[in-house]
Design a protein around this motif. Structure first.
Motif, PDB file in Angstrom:
ATOM      1  N   PRO A  42       0.818  -1.219   0.000  1.00  0.00           N
ATOM      2  CA  PRO A  42       0.000   0.000   0.000  1.00  0.00           C
ATOM      3  C   PRO A  42       0.857   1.278   0.000  1.00  0.00           C
ATOM      4  O   PRO A  42       1.193   1.825   1.052  1.00  0.00           O
ATOM      5  CB  PRO A  42      -0.821  -0.128   1.284  1.00  0.00           C
ATOM      6  CG  PRO A  42       0.011  -0.991   2.178  1.00  0.00           C
ATOM      7  CD  PRO A  42       0.775  -1.917   1.279  1.00  0.00           C
ATOM      8  N   LEU A  43       1.204   1.738  -1.177  1.00  0.00           N
ATOM      9  CA  LEU A  43       2.138   2.857  -1.329  1.00  0.00           C
ATOM     10  C   LEU A  43       1.610   4.160  -0.731  1.00  0.00           C
ATOM     11  O   LEU A  43       2.377   4.904  -0.113  1.00  0.00           O
ATOM     12  CB  LEU A  43       2.453   3.066  -2.812  1.00  0.00           C
ATOM     13  CG  LEU A  43       3.069   1.862  -3.534  1.00  0.00           C
ATOM     14  CD1 LEU A  43       3.247   2.173  -5.012  1.00  0.00           C
ATOM     15  CD2 LEU A  43       4.382   1.464  -2.892  1.00  0.00           C
ATOM     16  N   LEU A  44       0.348   4.443  -0.920  1.00  0.00           N
ATOM     17  CA  LEU A  44      -0.219   5.683  -0.359  1.00  0.00           C
ATOM     18  C   LEU A  44      -0.399   5.563   1.143  1.00  0.00           C
ATOM     19  O   LEU A  44      -0.023   6.466   1.901  1.00  0.00           O
ATOM     20  CB  LEU A  44      -1.553   6.011  -1.033  1.00  0.00           C
ATOM     21  CG  LEU A  44      -1.476   6.361  -2.518  1.00  0.00           C
ATOM     22  CD1 LEU A  44      -2.875   6.540  -3.093  1.00  0.00           C
ATOM     23  CD2 LEU A  44      -0.638   7.607  -2.737  1.00  0.00           C
ATOM     24  N   ASN A  50       3.660  10.376  -2.205  1.00  0.00           N
ATOM     25  CA  ASN A  50       2.978  11.602  -1.790  1.00  0.00           C
ATOM     26  C   ASN A  50       2.806  12.429  -3.060  1.00  0.00           C
ATOM     27  O   ASN A  50       3.062  11.935  -4.159  1.00  0.00           O
ATOM     28  CB  ASN A  50       3.784  12.330  -0.704  1.00  0.00           C
ATOM     29  CG  ASN A  50       5.202  12.644  -1.147  1.00  0.00           C
ATOM     30  OD1 ASN A  50       5.448  13.002  -2.293  1.00  0.00           O
ATOM     31  ND2 ASN A  50       6.155  12.510  -0.233  1.00  0.00           N
ATOM     32  N   SER A  51       2.400  13.664  -2.946  1.00  0.00           N
ATOM     33  CA  SER A  51       2.144  14.445  -4.160  1.00  0.00           C
ATOM     34  C   SER A  51       3.400  14.614  -5.017  1.00  0.00           C
ATOM     35  O   SER A  51       3.342  14.473  -6.244  1.00  0.00           O
ATOM     36  CB  SER A  51       1.541  15.804  -3.816  1.00  0.00           C
ATOM     37  OG  SER A  51       2.389  16.521  -2.950  1.00  0.00           O
ATOM     38  N   LEU A  52       4.538  14.855  -4.398  1.00  0.00           N
ATOM     39  CA  LEU A  52       5.774  15.041  -5.160  1.00  0.00           C
ATOM     40  C   LEU A  52       6.244  13.742  -5.808  1.00  0.00           C
ATOM     41  O   LEU A  52       6.541  13.713  -7.006  1.00  0.00           O
ATOM     42  CB  LEU A  52       6.883  15.596  -4.255  1.00  0.00           C
ATOM     43  CG  LEU A  52       8.257  15.773  -4.918  1.00  0.00           C
ATOM     44  CD1 LEU A  52       8.158  16.741  -6.098  1.00  0.00           C
ATOM     45  CD2 LEU A  52       9.276  16.239  -3.914  1.00  0.00           C
ATOM     46  N   HIS A  75      -5.121   9.912  -9.285  1.00  0.00           N
ATOM     47  CA  HIS A  75      -5.844   9.909  -8.004  1.00  0.00           C
ATOM     48  C   HIS A  75      -5.550   8.607  -7.274  1.00  0.00           C
ATOM     49  O   HIS A  75      -4.950   7.676  -7.830  1.00  0.00           O
ATOM     50  CB  HIS A  75      -7.346  10.142  -8.199  1.00  0.00           C
ATOM     51  CG  HIS A  75      -8.020   9.186  -9.123  1.00  0.00           C
ATOM     52  ND1 HIS A  75      -8.328   7.901  -8.772  1.00  0.00           N
ATOM     53  CD2 HIS A  75      -8.428   9.344 -10.399  1.00  0.00           C
ATOM     54  CE1 HIS A  75      -8.914   7.307  -9.790  1.00  0.00           C
ATOM     55  NE2 HIS A  75      -8.978   8.150 -10.787  1.00  0.00           N
ATOM     56  N   GLY A  76      -5.952   8.545  -6.040  1.00  0.00           N
ATOM     57  CA  GLY A  76      -5.599   7.441  -5.156  1.00  0.00           C
ATOM     58  C   GLY A  76      -5.888   6.054  -5.686  1.00  0.00           C
ATOM     59  O   GLY A  76      -5.097   5.141  -5.496  1.00  0.00           O
TER      60      GLY A  76
END
Length: 100
Positions: A42-44, A50-52, A75-76
């Motif tokens: 689960p990377l997120l 993250n955004s960067l 998106h997620g």
């Protein structure tokens, strides 16, 4: 070409994409080749992306696979793990091939 051969070919491409994405995340995001991650990590949720780092991964996908990820696809659901990112890349590549 028989249907089963087409399916096998897509599967092999997806495996190659997954391996390349995993290598990228290990080397450029985590900066550690010895961490154990797979397609379901689960990377997120774990803060790996993250955004960067997601923006950098999108840029890498464009360079490595010649696939443009449109903003509405960032998106997620598409970046929750490497299996999801792989499916996105394979789908977008397939869409591009159909339109060319």
């Amino acid at each position: 070409m028989p249907r089963h051969q087409t399916t096998e070919r897509v599967s092999l491409v997806a495996e190659d994409v997954l391996a390349a994405l995993r290598e990228y995340v290990l080397r450029h995001v985590l900066k550690d080749d010895h961490v154990e991650i797979d397609g379901r990590t689960p990377l997120l949720e774990w803060g790996v992306l993250n955004s960067l780092t997601t923006a950098e991964l999108v840029a890498h996908i464009r360079t490595r696979f010649d696939v443009l990820v449109p903003p509405e696809k960032v998106h997620g659901a598409h970046f929750r793990n490497l299996d999801a990112v792989t499916a996105l890349v394979v789908d977008l590549h397939g869409e591009r091939a159909v339109h060319n």
